[in-house]
Design an enzyme around this catalytic site. Structure first.
Site, PDB file in Angstrom:
ATOM      1  N   HIS A 138     -49.751 -27.526 -21.603  1.00  0.00           N
ATOM      2  CA  HIS A 138     -51.208 -27.588 -21.727  1.00  0.00           C
ATOM      3  C   HIS A 138     -51.687 -29.037 -21.769  1.00  0.00           C
ATOM      4  CE1 HIS A 138     -50.518 -23.464 -23.243  1.00  0.00           C
ATOM      5  NE2 HIS A 138     -51.728 -23.216 -22.794  1.00  0.00           N
ATOM      6  N   ASP A 175     -50.150 -20.324 -13.669  1.00  0.00           N
ATOM      7  CA  ASP A 175     -50.662 -20.560 -15.015  1.00  0.00           C
ATOM      8  C   ASP A 175     -52.000 -21.294 -14.856  1.00  0.00           C
ATOM      9  OD1 ASP A 175     -50.828 -20.581 -17.760  1.00  0.00           O
ATOM     10  OD2 ASP A 175     -48.888 -21.541 -18.089  1.00  0.00           O
TER      11      ASP A 175
END
Length: 485
Positions: free
Chosen positions: A189, A259
């Site tokens: 992330h 993702d």
């Protein structure tokens, strides 16, 4: 080449963004009518409860139906630490690490089924779960208890069972994060992790659960934003043709789902539209954009895809193939849903009881259940630390009497034993220092991954992830030692 409007439609069909709130914004409704691939739901979409989610899903489907499309409606619902539908209360089912430790495949399958029943009732047709990563690095900051095991064989059999249970309800699984995020030490992330393993190790460890998932019929697979030098020394997996090509070589034919492209591992420094084009070129079929995105980003991403087709950088056939793979998945879901009419909600009536028993086994597998002192009058102290982005800001642990953060002034509890609860203390030295300074610490409850522990003077309980069955199992142990709250 088809008319430009047709290419623009295809460029929308491969995108799955997200918006904030419990109702469908008008500009997103317009995009769905124009062909937007679907919507990913996050905490702000689910906070009002399951009936609200069902209503929102119906709005999304209605808008898409006006355009003649079937939308993907997806969510991260892993059970345990990662839940969106139960974000206010904590998950009512065990997470992956606890299920792997309990090692009851029937329970794991029923857990996948329980989640699927709930998602189907809420109108959700794709679950971004389960995690197939082998958590071989105990200091992994983002996978940890989301993994079924540090052992590839154990992880593989539980991934397959969970997929089977989920997909028996007509909800598609999206197994993640290919080719494996478990041996990394960074969170994609916010960073670009590197998986430094040779191809032989990948085949013996990382790929084993993904092969099991494919054999179990998993409908889709999610990519990871990690660099795997053995396959591609430059690009993260989501953008890498060699990495995604390996997935096809393994025999998997369903859609490859990226993702979230707003994550640093994918879009820094290139930006989301450029990352979307690269991901499609590499072989991805469905692009997640991330939470709370304006429709302007969807239009910018569609424009980048159209421009890439027009310039020849992205073959039209690749874009058409991506949409076709998603359509085949949706058609298969419709067939499965038709085949299971009348079976909604059929769970083992002992499922809740069996989940608590599984939590007991997971707790016993990694805990020191001897030497717990008398806990009469004990207070619960939470040493609070920020969760990773995948878990988010959700409840965890026993209801505390006091919450402290590492470095805060510590209170005195005269003559009161302390039940101290933490998450992933083994990789957070500041948490260990805080625990050591808490006078009266009688037992440590580690809700994260059960890493190394040198505090032998204080017994440690490891439920292997947070869930309501885990709370029940921990509470039983503490009450047997005299805790009376």
């Amino acid at each position: 080449m088809p008319p430009e409007t047709a290419v623009e439609t295809l460029a929308l069909r491969v995108q799955v963004p997200a918006f904030a709130g419990a109702t469908l914004p008008a500009d997103y409704a317009d995009l769905l009518r124009a062909g937007l691939g679907g919507i990913c739901l996050f905490g702000s979409n689910t906070a009002a409860g399951e009936e609200s989610v069902r209503s929102l899903s119906a709005e999304i489907r209605s808008a898409s139906a006006e355009g003649g499309w079937t939308p993907v409606i997806t969510i991260d619902e892993e059970g345990g630490d990662v839940t969106r539908l139960e974000a206010l209360t904590g998950s009512s089912v065990l997470g992956a690490a606890a299920l792997g430790a309990a090692d009851d495949l029937a329970l794991t399958e029923e857990t996948g089924r329980a989640i699927g029943v709930r998602l189907a009732r809420a109108g959700i047709n794709l679950d971004l779960a389960p995690v197939a990563d082998v958590n071989s690095n105990p200091d992994n900051p983002v996978i940890a208890t989301r993994s079924f095991s540090r052992d590839a064989g154990v992880a593989a059999k539980h991934v397959a069972a969970w997929v089977k249970g989920l997909e028996s309800t007509g909800v598609a699984a999206c197994v993640k994060h290919f080719p494996g995020h478990g041996d990394t030490g960074q969170d994609s992330h916010v960073d670009l992790p590197v998986l430094d393993a040779d191809l032989a190790t990948l085949r013996e460890r990382e790929l084993v659960p993904f092969l099991a998932a494919a054999d179990a019929g998993a409908a889709s697979v999610m990519t990871s934003h990690i660099v795997v030098p053995a396959l591609d020394p430059e690009l993260p997996g989501t953008l890498s043709a060699p990495v995604l090509g390996l997935l096809r070589e393994l025999g998997y034919e369903g859609p490859i789902v990226s993702d979230a492209l707003d994550m640093a591992g994918a879009s820094e420094p290139r930006g989301i539209p450029a990352a979307a084009v690269l991901s499609l070129q590499a072989g991805a079929d469905l692009l997640l954009l991330g939470p709370d995105k304006p429709t302007s980003l969807v239009h910018e991403t569609a424009a980048a895809i159209v421009a890439a087709v027009e310039s020849g950088d992205l073959a039209l056939e690749r874009l058409q193939d991506a949409v076709a793979r998603v359509d085949r998945m949706l058609a298969d879901l419709a067939d499965r849903t038709a085949a299971r009419q009348g079976t909604d909600g059929e769970l083992d009536p002992r499922f809740e009881e069996r989940s608590v028993e599984g939590a007991r086994r997971a707790l016993a597998a990694a805990s020191d259940l001897t030497g717990i002192p008398d806990l009469a009058g004990a207070r619960v102290v939470t040493v609070d630390t920020e969760a990773n982005i995948a878990v988010g800001d959700v409840p965890w642990g026993l209801p505390p009497d006091l919450v402290v953060r590492p470095g805060d002034p510590l209170p005195e509890f005269p003559d009161a034993p302390l039940i101290v609860q933490v998450r992933d203390a083994h990789r957070r030295p500041e948490v260990g220092r805080t625990v050591a300074e808490l006078r009266g610490a009688a037992v440590l409850v580690e809700w994260g991954w059960p890493g190394t522990y040198d505090g032998a003077a204080v017994p440690r309980l490891c439920p292997q992830g947070y869930s309501l069955p885990g709370v029940a199992a921990v509470t039983e142990i503490l009450r047997r030692a005299g805790w009376d709250k």
